[in-house]
Design a protein around this motif. Structure first.
Motif, short mmCIF file in Angstrom:
data_model
loop_
_atom_site.label_atom_id
_atom_site.label_comp_id
_atom_site.label_asym_id
_atom_site.label_seq_id
_atom_site.Cartn_x
_atom_site.Cartn_y
_atom_site.Cartn_z
N PRO A 16 -68.29 -40.50 54.71
CA PRO A 16 -68.91 -40.12 55.54
C PRO A 16 -68.36 -40.65 56.45
O PRO A 16 -67.92 -42.59 56.84
CB PRO A 16 -70.40 -39.83 55.41
CG PRO A 16 -70.26 -39.76 54.29
CD PRO A 16 -69.38 -40.93 53.30
N GLU A 17 -68.41 -40.57 57.56
CA GLU A 17 -68.38 -41.28 58.83
C GLU A 17 -69.49 -41.73 59.95
O GLU A 17 -70.75 -40.97 59.19
CB GLU A 17 -67.59 -40.50 60.31
CG GLU A 17 -66.44 -40.23 60.00
CD GLU A 17 -64.75 -41.38 59.63
OE1 GLU A 17 -65.33 -42.67 60.47
OE2 GLU A 17 -64.19 -41.25 58.57
N TYR A 51 -77.20 -33.83 52.06
CA TYR A 51 -76.10 -33.47 50.92
C TYR A 51 -75.07 -34.23 50.74
O TYR A 51 -74.15 -34.86 50.02
CB TYR A 51 -76.27 -32.68 50.23
CG TYR A 51 -77.69 -32.03 49.92
CD1 TYR A 51 -77.60 -33.26 48.24
CD2 TYR A 51 -79.00 -31.35 49.78
CE1 TYR A 51 -79.01 -33.30 47.48
CE2 TYR A 51 -80.02 -31.70 49.15
CZ TYR A 51 -80.30 -32.22 47.94
OH TYR A 51 -81.21 -32.28 47.70
N ASP A 52 -74.02 -34.34 52.27
CA ASP A 52 -73.32 -34.37 52.68
C ASP A 52 -72.85 -36.03 52.38
O ASP A 52 -72.05 -36.88 52.27
CB ASP A 52 -72.51 -34.32 53.77
CG ASP A 52 -72.12 -32.33 54.20
OD1 ASP A 52 -71.60 -32.03 52.94
OD2 ASP A 52 -72.44 -32.20 55.32
N GLU A 53 -73.63 -37.05 53.12
CA GLU A 53 -74.59 -37.86 52.53
C GLU A 53 -74.45 -38.91 51.68
O GLU A 53 -74.47 -39.06 50.67
CB GLU A 53 -74.65 -38.70 53.81
CG GLU A 53 -75.33 -39.73 53.81
CD GLU A 53 -74.85 -40.78 54.69
OE1 GLU A 53 -73.34 -41.90 53.52
OE2 GLU A 53 -73.87 -40.19 55.66
N TYR A 54 -75.62 -37.49 51.09
CA TYR A 54 -76.26 -37.94 49.43
C TYR A 54 -75.38 -37.92 48.09
O TYR A 54 -75.44 -38.93 47.15
CB TYR A 54 -77.61 -37.03 49.31
CG TYR A 54 -78.18 -37.69 48.09
CD1 TYR A 54 -79.23 -38.78 47.93
CD2 TYR A 54 -78.06 -37.12 46.94
CE1 TYR A 54 -80.11 -39.42 47.05
CE2 TYR A 54 -78.56 -37.65 45.70
CZ TYR A 54 -79.91 -38.36 45.92
OH TYR A 54 -80.70 -38.50 45.04
N LEU A 55 -74.69 -37.18 48.08
CA LEU A 55 -73.11 -36.81 47.60
C LEU A 55 -72.42 -37.46 47.42
O LEU A 55 -71.08 -37.50 46.52
CB LEU A 55 -73.45 -35.64 47.02
CG LEU A 55 -74.44 -34.82 46.84
CD1 LEU A 55 -73.57 -33.11 47.03
CD2 LEU A 55 -75.13 -35.08 45.35
N ALA A 56 -72.35 -38.11 49.00
CA ALA A 56 -70.89 -38.86 48.63
C ALA A 56 -70.77 -40.55 47.93
O ALA A 56 -71.92 -41.62 48.60
CB ALA A 56 -70.36 -39.20 50.46
N VAL A 57 -70.45 -40.71 46.80
CA VAL A 57 -70.82 -41.61 46.25
C VAL A 57 -68.87 -42.63 45.40
O VAL A 57 -67.90 -42.10 46.02
CB VAL A 57 -71.30 -41.50 44.76
CG1 VAL A 57 -72.77 -41.26 44.79
CG2 VAL A 57 -70.81 -40.67 44.27
N THR A 81 -72.39 -46.14 54.96
CA THR A 81 -72.76 -44.87 56.43
C THR A 81 -75.07 -44.37 55.66
O THR A 81 -74.85 -43.96 56.38
CB THR A 81 -72.17 -44.10 56.09
OG1 THR A 81 -71.84 -42.72 54.49
CG2 THR A 81 -71.19 -43.93 56.81
N LEU A 82 -74.74 -44.62 54.27
CA LEU A 82 -76.39 -44.36 53.88
C LEU A 82 -77.67 -44.75 55.20
O LEU A 82 -78.77 -44.48 55.25
CB LEU A 82 -76.53 -44.50 52.62
CG LEU A 82 -77.95 -44.24 52.39
CD1 LEU A 82 -78.30 -42.67 51.64
CD2 LEU A 82 -78.77 -44.85 50.79
N LEU A 83 -76.69 -46.18 55.58
CA LEU A 83 -78.30 -46.77 56.89
C LEU A 83 -77.50 -47.02 58.23
O LEU A 83 -77.64 -46.97 59.07
CB LEU A 83 -77.25 -48.42 56.54
CG LEU A 83 -77.91 -48.60 55.11
CD1 LEU A 83 -78.16 -50.27 55.11
CD2 LEU A 83 -78.69 -48.25 54.37
N ARG A 84 -76.68 -45.00 58.77
CA ARG A 84 -76.24 -44.95 59.60
C ARG A 84 -77.28 -44.95 60.28
O ARG A 84 -77.89 -45.61 61.30
CB ARG A 84 -76.26 -43.25 59.82
CG ARG A 84 -75.31 -42.64 61.10
CD ARG A 84 -75.01 -41.70 61.08
NE ARG A 84 -73.97 -41.01 60.43
CZ ARG A 84 -73.62 -40.73 58.27
NH1 ARG A 84 -75.00 -40.13 58.22
NH2 ARG A 84 -72.67 -40.36 58.14
N GLY A 85 -79.09 -44.04 60.41
CA GLY A 85 -80.20 -44.33 60.75
C GLY A 85 -80.55 -44.99 61.60
O GLY A 85 -80.99 -46.38 62.44
N THR A 86 -80.11 -46.85 60.40
CA THR A 86 -81.23 -48.31 60.23
C THR A 86 -80.00 -48.68 61.49
O THR A 86 -80.33 -49.00 62.68
CB THR A 86 -80.82 -48.26 59.40
OG1 THR A 86 -81.20 -47.64 57.95
CG2 THR A 86 -81.74 -50.29 59.61
#
Length: 425
Positions: free
Chosen positions: A60-61, A293-299, A118-123
């Motif tokens: 993700p971006e 899930y676009d974020e969660y499933l990107a591994v 990008t999992l930390l985008r909000g952070t």
């Protein structure tokens, strides 16, 4: 051969996935008279559900283009300021007025545990109004040629030290989950060397410093299985034609399977609800599902040597709290940390890093003055709530901002000046 079988299955389903996508487009097109009927939306919903559950999600971006500084909107752009074959250091550059006093530098170390940074985008977004934010953007191991060499826990620590040198003195560091261990190791190494680039503060959030305390299911699994089981069952070879062909990795799809298996009923319910949202034409709820899930499933894949060394030293042998952890053959001594202010943050309902595991850093760093250390447990949040969500923004973030502002070099120098000032009558 399991990785190869996974790739073959993904390729075999490609024609059906393309057909499902075409069906979704057909039955959701505004010119199709069936598009606005429950029957048509059901067909389109089933097609989209199939396509989404069989696709491979790309990286993700961040998509952070603006923030608020001094109550005014400013533009934000990404730039790479340092890189290696295994990581890029991203800077979220803010378009600030010329002559404005610079904000503190914050190195945010993202977890290298399967998901992208990008999992930390909000952070990141929450810290942009207060700091020049830099984040470790780890590279998917399946894309790194074998010629780039190895990458293990020692290399991870070296990367953190190199980045701190790149950013210069008076840098603050924030470690989310897994990197709490290498960040603590890096601080100990730098303080022992008298390195002037050691961070001013470090914030460790939901990290596995001592997994013997309140062990979770993840911790117990590692101890029960032992390192040999992980080496034999989860380490695989990247298949052709990926750039990392022949590299030994811990595949991201296995990590994702572990994540989802911990709460499988919740994920099944979420996808069922997603289908019914589509049928009911509830676009907002459906879009929230897609975004999550676009974020969660990107591994991403991890190098085998890093994964195995981390599991063995952190989760099986507990070397750091025992005082037996080494970096490049040199014993890690956290008591050498004297000048780096320490803050630890935990979630009351964390089922990955139990309460007390991160707080253990304070016991190890026994020579940090008491007035330079803070521990906070956030009520009613799990692991992800420690660094994201409404309670993070309203209750954890203000504490972190205040902590970093209180222990930067400029703040410490101001205190020293006040202490040196003679009393007046």
């Amino acid at each position: 051969m399991f990785y190869q079988l996974y790739e073959m299955n993904h390729a075999a389903v490609q024609p059906m996935r393309a057909m499902a996508d075409a069906t979704r487009i057909l039955y959701s097109h505004p010119l199709n008279p069936f598009a606005q009927t429950p029957w048509g939306r059901s067909i389109a919903g089933l097609a989209e559900l199939f396509e989404r559950t069989t696709r491979r999600y790309g990286k993700p971006e961040f998509g952070l283009t603006s923030t608020i500084v001094d109550w005014k909107p400013v533009a934000v752009s990404e730039e790479v300021v340092w890189s290696s074959p295994f990581c890029r250091l991203l800077h979220f550059k803010r378009d600030l007025p010329k002559g404005r006093k610079p904000d503190r530098k914050l190195l945010m170390v993202a977890p290298m545990s399967g998901h992208y940074a990008t999992l930390l985008r909000g952070t990141v977004e929450s810290m942009l109004p207060y700091a020049e934010v830099y984040i470790t953007d780890w590279v998917d191991a399946r894309t790194i040629p074998l010629s780039a060499g190895r990458f293990d826990l020692d290399d991870y620590v070296d990367h953190i030290i190199d980045m701190l040198h790149e950013l210069g003195p008076d840098t603050h560091v924030m470690a989310v989950c897994q990197p709490s261990v290498p960040v603590l190791m890096a601080a100990a190494v730098m303080e022992k060397r008298g390195d002037p680039m050691a961070p001013s503060t470090m914030v460790l959030m939901g990290g596995p410093i001592d997994t013997r305390i309140n062990p979770t299911a993840v911790n117990r699994l590692a101890e029960e299985r032992g390192i040999d089981w992980f080496r034999e069952n989860v380490v695989m070879t990247v298949p052709w034609p990926n750039n990392g062909f022949m590299r030994q990795v811990y595949p991201g799809f296995l990590q994702l399977g572990g994540f989802m298996g911990m709460n499988l009923d919740r994920h099944i319910s979420a996808h069922k609800d997603f289908f019914f949202h589509l049928v009911k034409n509830d676009g907002d709820s459906a879009e929230k599902h897609r975004e999550f899930y676009d974020e969660y499933l990107a591994v991403m894949d991890l190098t085998a040597e890093f994964y195995l060394q981390t599991v063995d030293s952190v989760f099986v042998k507990h070397l750091l709290p025992k005082g037996e952890m080494k970096h490049r053959g040199e014993l890690i001594d956290c008591s050498k940390i004297r000048n780096v202010a320490l803050m630890t943050v935990e979630g009351e309902n964390d089922d990955i890093s139990g309460v007390g595991q991160t707080q253990a850093a304070h016991t190890l760093c026994r020579n940090i003055p008491d007035d330079m250390r803070v521990h906070y447990v956030q009520p009613a949040v799990g692991h992800y709530g420690v660094f994201n969500g409404s309670r993070y923004r309203s209750e954890i973030l203000p504490r972190i901002v205040d902590f970093q502002a209180s222990f930067g070099q400029s703040a410490r120098e101001a205190v020293r000046k006040r202490l040196r000032r003679p009393d007046t009558v």
